[in-house]
Design a protein around this motif. Structure first.
Motif, mmCIF file in Angstrom:
data_model
loop_
_atom_site.group_PDB
_atom_site.id
_atom_site.type_symbol
_atom_site.label_atom_id
_atom_site.label_comp_id
_atom_site.label_asym_id
_atom_site.label_seq_id
_atom_site.Cartn_x
_atom_site.Cartn_y
_atom_site.Cartn_z
ATOM 1 N N TYR A 190 1.012 -1.155 -0.341
ATOM 2 C CA TYR A 190 -0.270 0.033 -0.082
ATOM 3 C C TYR A 190 1.108 1.139 0.129
ATOM 4 O O TYR A 190 0.831 2.229 -0.649
ATOM 5 C CB TYR A 190 -0.550 -0.195 1.181
ATOM 6 N N GLY A 191 1.335 1.580 0.829
ATOM 7 C CA GLY A 191 3.067 2.080 1.202
ATOM 8 C C GLY A 191 3.540 2.222 -0.474
ATOM 9 O O GLY A 191 3.702 3.557 -0.859
ATOM 10 N N GLU A 192 3.593 1.604 -1.228
ATOM 11 C CA GLU A 192 4.592 1.695 -2.223
ATOM 12 C C GLU A 192 3.724 2.310 -3.499
ATOM 13 O O GLU A 192 3.831 3.126 -3.485
ATOM 14 C CB GLU A 192 5.104 0.348 -2.620
ATOM 15 N N TRP A 193 2.556 1.471 -3.578
ATOM 16 C CA TRP A 193 1.444 2.130 -4.481
ATOM 17 C C TRP A 193 0.721 3.769 -4.298
ATOM 18 O O TRP A 193 0.936 3.977 -5.290
ATOM 19 C CB TRP A 193 0.229 0.868 -4.538
ATOM 20 N N LEU A 194 0.484 3.637 -3.124
ATOM 21 C CA LEU A 194 0.274 5.697 -2.454
ATOM 22 C C LEU A 194 1.465 6.154 -3.136
ATOM 23 O O LEU A 194 1.245 7.287 -3.268
ATOM 24 C CB LEU A 194 -0.294 5.865 -1.807
ATOM 25 N N GLY A 195 2.626 5.949 -2.624
ATOM 26 C CA GLY A 195 3.529 6.980 -3.241
ATOM 27 C C GLY A 195 3.475 6.845 -4.289
ATOM 28 O O GLY A 195 3.753 7.839 -5.408
ATOM 29 N N ASN A 196 3.853 5.636 -5.239
ATOM 30 C CA ASN A 196 3.522 6.019 -7.195
ATOM 31 C C ASN A 196 2.421 6.600 -7.592
ATOM 32 O O ASN A 196 2.227 7.372 -8.460
ATOM 33 C CB ASN A 196 3.383 4.842 -7.296
ATOM 34 N N ALA A 197 1.323 6.755 -6.402
ATOM 35 C CA ALA A 197 -0.046 7.515 -7.151
ATOM 36 C C ALA A 197 -0.232 8.959 -6.842
ATOM 37 O O ALA A 197 -0.732 9.221 -7.698
ATOM 38 C CB ALA A 197 -1.252 7.181 -6.031
ATOM 39 N N VAL A 198 0.542 9.369 -6.075
ATOM 40 C CA VAL A 198 0.716 10.301 -5.997
ATOM 41 C C VAL A 198 1.818 11.580 -7.024
ATOM 42 O O VAL A 198 1.763 12.637 -7.212
ATOM 43 C CB VAL A 198 1.589 10.474 -4.659
ATOM 44 N N HIS A 199 2.661 10.252 -7.277
ATOM 45 C CA HIS A 199 3.490 10.808 -8.333
ATOM 46 C C HIS A 199 2.345 10.882 -9.557
ATOM 47 O O HIS A 199 3.321 10.580 -11.000
ATOM 48 C CB HIS A 199 4.972 10.275 -8.713
ATOM 49 N N GLY A 200 1.150 10.095 -9.424
ATOM 50 C CA GLY A 200 0.232 10.076 -11.210
ATOM 51 C C GLY A 200 1.553 8.216 -11.714
ATOM 52 O O GLY A 200 0.575 8.624 -13.179
ATOM 53 N N ASP A 201 1.993 7.567 -10.558
ATOM 54 C CA ASP A 201 1.886 6.271 -11.696
ATOM 55 C C ASP A 201 1.163 5.640 -11.002
ATOM 56 O O ASP A 201 1.049 5.129 -9.826
ATOM 57 C CB ASP A 201 3.718 5.589 -11.355
ATOM 58 N N PHE A 202 -0.054 5.018 -11.726
ATOM 59 C CA PHE A 202 -0.871 3.437 -11.103
ATOM 60 C C PHE A 202 -0.658 2.602 -11.596
ATOM 61 O O PHE A 202 -2.118 1.641 -11.026
ATOM 62 C CB PHE A 202 -2.195 3.900 -10.674
ATOM 63 N N GLY A 203 0.841 2.295 -11.936
ATOM 64 C CA GLY A 203 0.984 0.915 -12.235
ATOM 65 C C GLY A 203 0.298 0.898 -13.696
ATOM 66 O O GLY A 203 0.112 1.459 -14.562
ATOM 67 N N ASN A 204 0.805 -1.112 -13.747
ATOM 68 C CA ASN A 204 0.080 -1.232 -15.445
ATOM 69 C C ASN A 204 -1.606 -1.526 -15.221
ATOM 70 O O ASN A 204 -1.197 -2.755 -14.939
ATOM 71 C CB ASN A 204 0.958 -2.121 -16.287
ATOM 72 N N SER A 205 -2.254 -1.778 -16.396
ATOM 73 C CA SER A 205 -3.551 -2.917 -16.194
ATOM 74 C C SER A 205 -2.926 -4.251 -16.925
ATOM 75 O O SER A 205 -2.378 -4.666 -17.285
ATOM 76 C CB SER A 205 -4.446 -2.223 -17.195
ATOM 77 N N PRO B 97 -5.066 -2.851 -10.612
ATOM 78 C CA PRO B 97 -4.431 -1.512 -10.757
ATOM 79 C C PRO B 97 -6.025 -0.557 -10.666
ATOM 80 O O PRO B 97 -5.210 0.419 -10.687
ATOM 81 C CB PRO B 97 -3.615 -2.263 -11.653
ATOM 82 N N VAL B 98 -6.556 -1.003 -12.336
ATOM 83 C CA VAL B 98 -7.331 -0.273 -12.446
ATOM 84 C C VAL B 98 -8.125 0.445 -11.892
ATOM 85 O O VAL B 98 -8.626 1.657 -11.341
ATOM 86 C CB VAL B 98 -7.870 -0.754 -13.788
ATOM 87 N N VAL B 99 -9.073 -0.596 -10.917
ATOM 88 C CA VAL B 99 -10.123 -0.065 -10.122
ATOM 89 C C VAL B 99 -9.920 0.502 -8.715
ATOM 90 O O VAL B 99 -9.924 1.452 -8.664
ATOM 91 C CB VAL B 99 -10.670 -1.808 -9.421
ATOM 92 N N GLN B 100 -8.726 0.076 -8.269
ATOM 93 C CA GLN B 100 -7.938 0.803 -7.783
ATOM 94 C C GLN B 100 -7.577 2.455 -7.686
ATOM 95 O O GLN B 100 -7.982 3.271 -6.931
ATOM 96 C CB GLN B 100 -6.688 0.341 -6.689
ATOM 97 N N ALA B 101 -7.803 2.807 -8.354
ATOM 98 C CA ALA B 101 -6.612 4.145 -9.481
ATOM 99 C C ALA B 101 -8.348 4.492 -9.498
ATOM 100 O O ALA B 101 -8.697 5.895 -9.328
ATOM 101 C CB ALA B 101 -6.362 4.160 -10.838
ATOM 102 N N VAL B 102 -9.372 4.274 -10.493
ATOM 103 C CA VAL B 102 -11.019 4.369 -10.529
ATOM 104 C C VAL B 102 -11.325 4.744 -9.137
ATOM 105 O O VAL B 102 -11.473 6.430 -8.344
ATOM 106 C CB VAL B 102 -11.242 3.501 -11.022
ATOM 107 N N LEU B 103 -11.331 4.635 -7.500
ATOM 108 C CA LEU B 103 -11.852 5.101 -7.068
ATOM 109 C C LEU B 103 -11.410 5.763 -5.891
ATOM 110 O O LEU B 103 -11.381 6.937 -5.660
ATOM 111 C CB LEU B 103 -11.340 3.083 -5.476
ATOM 112 N N LEU B 104 -9.500 5.919 -6.505
ATOM 113 C CA LEU B 104 -9.206 6.740 -5.368
ATOM 114 C C LEU B 104 -8.966 7.962 -6.111
ATOM 115 O O LEU B 104 -9.459 9.076 -6.050
ATOM 116 C CB LEU B 104 -7.670 6.286 -5.973
#
Length: 305
Positions: free
Chosen positions: A64-79, A271-278
């Motif tokens: 979660y910490g890694e995902w949130l840190g990347n998400a703050v910089h606009g990186d939500f991973g790959n679908s 990865p897509v569902v998490q990004a959309v929810l956020l």
């Protein structure tokens, strides 16, 4: 005022973090992505290899910490299904959903404000009952059914509106009417009640005694005070339109954020569902925050409290 704004911003940031943590943990607990990717015929060794490759064998809080840190910089991973960066998918779909939500909000306000004001000016009259009937019909009908009726009438019969797609603003008219009309009743009732209370207050009676015209009393004095709760409800309804447009998008063939969420949920594309929810949660929180600021500007009593 500054202290009030800082308190609201701090609370909004805490809510964003809480929502992101809740969404991440619940989605990860809903199923095993490695099994979905490997298929039912896969062996335990193949599933373990996928977990190792994707880092799914690490603790949830670490991921979660890694995902949130990347998400703050606009990186939500790959679908996992579309095989492209999630940020690109959202950047492509989000403008369509925002366009639909903005136009739906405009339709809702264009219907609810005149109906609410008319109902308040003539309470318990035929005009009041007619306004309530028009508003309540919007919520009594399922929005997908109303959307199909609009397509049959304005697209198939009259041929004045496109039945599906999102190429031009004209394509959003029928979806916006379907979604906006469905959200009209609570707004109309709130405006009606607020206007009735405002029109019966002492300062309105004083304005009438001074000979101020009815139009000025209604729109400058009464409506200004009645609009304060309307701002808050508009923010909530706009957030609902962003997150709950999946049915309308499906009916009208608009591949927006809601339709993307449905596609991703059905295919276990976490990865897509998490990004959309956020993204939806952040938009919702920011909109409500802006509504609080507007209300504090309209009514000084709010920021003083």
């Amino acid at each position: 005022m500054l202290q009030y704004l800082m308190q609201r911003i701090g609370l909004a940031l805490l809510v964003c973090v809480a929502v992101s943590l809740l969404a991440f943990t619940l989605l990860n607990a809903s199923g095993d992505v490695a099994i979905s990717m490997a298929g039912e015929e896969a062996s335990a060794a193949q599933i373990d290899a996928i977990r190792e490759e994707m880092g799914l064998n690490r603790p949830v809080l670490v991921r979660y910490g890694e995902w949130l840190g990347n998400a703050v910089h606009g990186d939500f991973g790959n679908s996992l299904f579309f095989r492209q960066p999630v940020a690109e998918l959202i950047a492509d779909r989000l403008p369509r959903t925002l366009t639909l939500a903005v136009m739906s909000l405009a339709v809702m306000l264009l219907l609810s404000v005149p109906l609410g004001v008319l109902a308040a000016l003539y309470p318990n009259s035929l005009i009041d009952r007619a306004a309530l009937l028009i508003a309540v019909l919007g919520q009594a009908m399922p929005n997908f059914w109303f959307a199909l009726v609009l397509i049959v009438i304005f697209s198939l019969t009259l041929g004045v509106m496109p039945p599906s797609g999102s190429a031009t603003l004209k394509h959003y008219v029928l979806p916006a009417v379907a979604l906006g009309y469905y959200s009209t009743p609570p707004m109309m009732r709130l405006i009606r009640q607020g206007m009735i209370e405002a029109l019966s207050s002492d300062y309105i009676r004083t304005a009438k005694a001074k000979g101020i015209g009815t139009t000025k009393i209604v729109f400058k004095h009464a409506l200004r005070n009645a609009v304060i709760p309307v701002v808050s409800l508009s923010a909530v309804q706009f957030g609902n339109m962003l997150g709950g447009s999946v049915v309308i998008e499906a009916v009208f063939g608009i591949h927006g954020l809601g339709f993307l969420a449905w596609e991703s949920i059905s295919r276990m594309d976490l990865p897509v569902v998490q990004a959309v929810l956020l993204i939806v949660a952040v938009f919702y929180i920011v909109i409500v925050l802006l509504a609080d600021f507007i209300n504090a500007w309209l009514d000084p009593r709010i920021r003083i409290q």
